[in-house]
Design an enzyme around this catalytic site. Structure first.
Site, PDB file in Angstrom:
ATOM      1  N   ASP A 163     -58.463 -35.159  63.654  1.00  0.00           N
ATOM      2  CA  ASP A 163     -58.111 -33.942  62.916  1.00  0.00           C
ATOM      3  C   ASP A 163     -58.460 -32.679  63.720  1.00  0.00           C
ATOM      4  O   ASP A 163     -59.249 -32.729  64.685  1.00  0.00           O
ATOM      5  CB  ASP A 163     -58.876 -33.956  61.587  1.00  0.00           C
ATOM      6  CG  ASP A 163     -58.134 -33.279  60.448  1.00  0.00           C
ATOM      7  OD1 ASP A 163     -57.206 -32.495  60.730  1.00  0.00           O
ATOM      8  OD2 ASP A 163     -58.496 -33.524  59.289  1.00  0.00           O
TER       9      ASP A 163
ATOM     10  N   ASN B 276     -58.918 -28.629  62.328  1.00  0.00           N
ATOM     11  CA  ASN B 276     -58.719 -27.873  61.090  1.00  0.00           C
ATOM     12  C   ASN B 276     -58.880 -26.360  61.162  1.00  0.00           C
ATOM     13  O   ASN B 276     -59.262 -25.733  60.167  1.00  0.00           O
ATOM     14  CB  ASN B 276     -59.645 -28.434  60.011  1.00  0.00           C
ATOM     15  CG  ASN B 276     -59.041 -29.674  59.391  1.00  0.00           C
ATOM     16  OD1 ASN B 276     -57.909 -29.661  58.941  1.00  0.00           O
ATOM     17  ND2 ASN B 276     -59.786 -30.766  59.397  1.00  0.00           N
TER      18      ASN B 276
ATOM     19  N   ASP C 112     -50.644 -31.775  54.736  1.00  0.00           N
ATOM     20  CA  ASP C 112     -51.664 -31.969  53.704  1.00  0.00           C
ATOM     21  C   ASP C 112     -51.044 -31.897  52.320  1.00  0.00           C
ATOM     22  O   ASP C 112     -51.737 -32.136  51.327  1.00  0.00           O
ATOM     23  CB  ASP C 112     -52.774 -30.915  53.846  1.00  0.00           C
ATOM     24  CG  ASP C 112     -53.902 -31.416  54.730  1.00  0.00           C
ATOM     25  OD1 ASP C 112     -53.868 -32.602  55.126  1.00  0.00           O
ATOM     26  OD2 ASP C 112     -54.820 -30.621  55.026  1.00  0.00           O
TER      27      ASP C 112
HETATM   28  C1  DGJ Z   1     -57.486 -32.188  56.741  1.00  0.00           C
HETATM   29  C2  DGJ Z   1     -56.615 -33.410  56.732  1.00  0.00           C
HETATM   30  O1  DGJ Z   1     -55.283 -33.079  56.867  1.00  0.00           O
HETATM   31  C3  DGJ Z   1     -56.902 -34.198  55.465  1.00  0.00           C
HETATM   32  O2  DGJ Z   1     -56.040 -35.282  55.344  1.00  0.00           O
HETATM   33  C4  DGJ Z   1     -58.328 -34.639  55.504  1.00  0.00           C
HETATM   34  O3  DGJ Z   1     -58.523 -35.505  56.568  1.00  0.00           O
HETATM   35  C5  DGJ Z   1     -59.237 -33.427  55.616  1.00  0.00           C
HETATM   36  N1  DGJ Z   1     -58.883 -32.593  56.723  1.00  0.00           N
HETATM   37  C6  DGJ Z   1     -60.657 -33.853  55.780  1.00  0.00           C
HETATM   38  O4  DGJ Z   1     -61.501 -32.797  56.000  1.00  0.00           O
END
Ligand code: DGJ
Length: 726
Positions: free
Chosen positions: A476, A478, A546
């Protein structure tokens, strides 16, 4: 031969099965002549010199040669071409000019790799020919090489460029695009994509207008906002007819994709690294190589263009043992329990997986450090023994005893300020000295321009993989970059950080691919924030968004399918009501939508009704039965959920013996009962049997008239399985 050079006319012709791309040397420049349906012969007459000066200077000693009106293969900044350049260089004396002329060429069998960067590959010398053209600027002693790799059977040409400094002093590359193409008209539509987190790759189409249309990212990631691809079509082109020209960049960081309509009603497309966040100091003797751009032309509309790109990416960009096979049916713990799990709960979920025919369970975020929420512990890649006594191995052993494999989530490029790693290495994140560090989701980004940081990431992930009995990794990312400096680099290299970061990331991923060839890697960036061809080289699938809502996913997956393979899109059946949108959607519809990607579930199987458990069992079995079709078949878009009240698609096997088609009604139109879905790609003369009803249809009936679709129940769907009768 895919590449033909005629020394008399100095014409270079790149031929594929259905297309030709032709240019010619004139005055030492590479002048673009043609890109379209396959065309042979001397094309010199296509060059049209109109003497349109209009304040644009003429080349010295070349009366009519007005560079600003010449279609060029790799336009350079500093002479009299005022349009957007592909290459811009600042020389040691401060002059901003680069004027390279053709110095030679060679044709290479096969395709050379691009050191340190992801790239499309050939499996043998006969499936691709590469044309390397050398250009030299004698004054500043710079050599530019242009590469054209021609995959004749696939109607694909890939391009990239390199710049070598022959000077005794450094030069700066201010811009180095991967590809540039000039068009002699502007009556095209631009198909672009836009989005945000949970709403990626919506499609827009608009006529090209004077001025520049730019899709780009300065976010240090290809991003949710724009994806690094660009499509131009003739105005009336649709799925099956008309011209479609596509460009896809094989890169994951900041990029720009521009198409500009210029003063003389010509157009120029330029795609590559984003010069806003790039400046590269090139030392004497060094070579800089750009990322690759993949080009394809279809004279038969978008369907063909998409299949050209997606089959290339599936078969000659993705790698590893999962490349050609259906992926395991998995269950991801995120929407099942978020951070709220312990070993017992995971093992209960694992037991349900075994019972339901799910092949792999993924432990998502929350298994490491002291992480019970998103505010801490990124970087501390050791198991939280309070939550998971006995570690990951205990869980993988338990699952293995039930025949279920284990996957695990990492976010290795990040560091939480509240972590042991940060306490030890506060300087390991991207930052500028004496400036605040903006946090995104309470986290900072590690400085992957540093070798010690890359080694730390590799070691931490590899240790868990070696110890844990792990078959799958969800990787991931983020947040996007801000204050993206690296104090470990000198002042005049700070604009190299974006690109160097990706060189670092790609090197880590290459090592992990090499050392863990049996692990299936899935890329993720809050869903589809880095759904790009660069990441696909290392990870053959991506968590598409997501937003796991089936109805929203229709648009997201439709937009993504313009250039990327369906097998690269992870798609899961999630709970209803959906956690992001609240939509209540029948199980069958959630399945119909998830089925088209790499398939799994994103729900708590221990909480399902007996009826839904049975549905999970039968849908998992369905995917296993037809998964090869979804992994390798041709995909056809039949209805556009952006503009219509439904969505429909079909997959057809290469031998046309099997077709699975899906339809979802997204909005009921009262009394609008005439919907029928015409399929594509079947054998017109064969008879197909629809397996649930036993009804028989000829292929031409299915393609020319189609199948009646339900029109009365919103969010309901239908799935047709059609088998050819022998
Ligand atoms: C963002 C991802 O897209 C989700 O599916 C999940 O893994 C979360 N992060 C977890 O923090």
């Amino acid at each position: 031969m895919a590449v033909i050079y005629d020394p008399q006319t100095k014409q270079y012709s790149l031929h594929t099965a259905n297309t030709s791309y032709i240019f010619q040397e004139r005055e030492g420049f590479l002048v673009h002549l043609y890109w379209g349906r396959r065309t042979e012969g001397d094309c010199a007459y296509m060059f049209r010199e109109q003497g349109r000066a209009a304040f644009s200077p003429r080349m010295e000693r070349c009366e009519g040669f007005i560079l600003d009106d010449i279609p060029l293969e790799y336009p350079c900044w500093g002479r009299a071409d005022m349009r957007t350049p592909a290459l811009e260089i600042t020389n040691p004396d401060g002059s901003v000019i680069i004027d390279p002329r053709v110095a030679g060429h060679r044709v290479i069998k096969g395709k050379p790799g691009i050191k340190g960067l992801p790239a499309v590959y050939a499996e043998n010398g006969s499936e691709c020919e590469t044309l390397e053209i050398t250009l030299r600027d004698e004054v500043s002693d710079i050599t530019v090489k242009l590469y054209y790799c021609v995959f004749a059977e696939r109607d694909i040409i890939t391009r990239y460029a390199s710049v070598t400094n022959g000077n005794s002093e450094p030069v700066f590359i201010d811009r180095a695009a991967s590809a540039s193409v000039d068009f002699d008209r502007i009556n095209y539509d631009v198909i672009s994509n836009f989005g945000t987190h949970c709403r990626e790759r919506n499609i827009e189409r608009a006529p090209l207008k004077h001025g520049a249309f730019v899709m780009s990212s300065r976010r240090g990631a290809s991003s949710h906002v724009h994806n690094p691809f660009l499509i131009l079509t003739s105005p009336r082109a649709d799925e099956t007819s008309g011209d479609a020209f596509g460009f896809v960049l094989v890169y994951s960081g900041s990029f720009t994709a521009e198409i500009a309509a210029n003063q003389f009603d010509t157009a120029r497309a330029v795609i590559g690294l984003n010069p806003d966040s790039f400046r590269w100091k090139l030392l004497p003797g060094e070579t800089f190589t750009t990322p690759e751009c993949v080009l394809s032309y279809s004279g038969e509309g978008l369907d063909r263009l998409s299949n050209n790109f997606s089959s290339l990416f599936r078969e000659r960009l993705c790698r590893g043992r999962y490349r050609d096979i259906r992926r395991p049916v998995l269950l991801n713990s995120w929407e099942a329990c978020y951070f709220g799990f312990d070993a017992d709960r995971l093992m209960q979920i694992g037991d349900s997986c075994a019972d339901l025919g799910i092949e792999l369970m993924v432990i998502d975020d929350g298994w490491f450090g002291k992480r019970d929420n998103d505010r801490c512990s990124l970087g501390d890649w050791f198991v939280n023994e309070k939550k998971l006594p006995g570690g990951i191995k205990r869980i993988s052993d338990h699952l293995a005893s039930r025949g279920v494999k284990l996957g695990i989530w990492f976010e290795p490029e990040m560091i939480s300020p509240d972590s042991e790693l940060y306490a030890k290495h506060p300087d390991w994140c991207l930052h500028y000295v004496n400036r605040p560090r903006s946090e995104g989701r309470y986290q900072l980004i590690l400085d992957l321009t540093r070798q010690d940081v890359c080694d730390y990431i590799y070691d931490s992930v590899a240790k868990i993989l070696r110890e844990g009995g792990i078959d799958y990794v969800k990787w991931d990312f983020n947040r996007n970059m801000s204050e993206a400096g690296s104090p470990s680099l000198p002042a005049d290299r700070q604009r190299e950080v974006d690109f160097r970061y990706y060189l670092g990331l790609y090197s880590v991923l290459e090592r992990l691919n090499r050392d863990f060839p049996d692990v299936l890697f899935e890329s993720c960036s809050g869903g589809g924030g880095r759904f790009d061809a660069g990441m696909l080289y290392y990870m053959p699938q991506v968590w598409t968004s997501d937003d796991s809502d089936a109805i929203e996913r229709l648009k997201i997956q439709y937009g993504t399918s313009l250039v990327y393979p369906m097998s690269a899109m992870s798609a899961h059946v999630s709970a209803s009501p959906n956690h992001q949108t609240g939509h209540v959607t029948p199980f069958d519809t959630r399945f119909t939508v998830a089925l088209t990607g790499s398939f799994g579930y994103e729900l708590d199987p221990t909480q399902l009704s007996e009826e839904d458990r049975e549905k999970v069992r039968s849908t998992a079995a369905f995917y296993k039965r037809y998964g090869d079709l979804f992994a390798r078949g041709d995909y056809h878009r039949l209805r556009d959920p952006h503009t219509e009240n439904c969505s429909a698609w079909c997959f057809v096997s290469k031998d046309r013996s099997l077709c699975v088609a899906g339809y979802v009604l997204t909005h009921v139109r009262l009394y609008g009962n005439n919907e029928r879905i015409a399929l594509r790609g079947l054998d017109p003369e064969a008879t197909y049997r629809e397996t649930s009803t036993g009804a028989r249809y000829r292929g031409d009936q299915l393609m020319n008239f189609g199948l009646h679709a339900p029109t009365t129940l919103e969010y309901h769907s239908i799935l047709w399985v059609l088998e050819r009768e022998e």
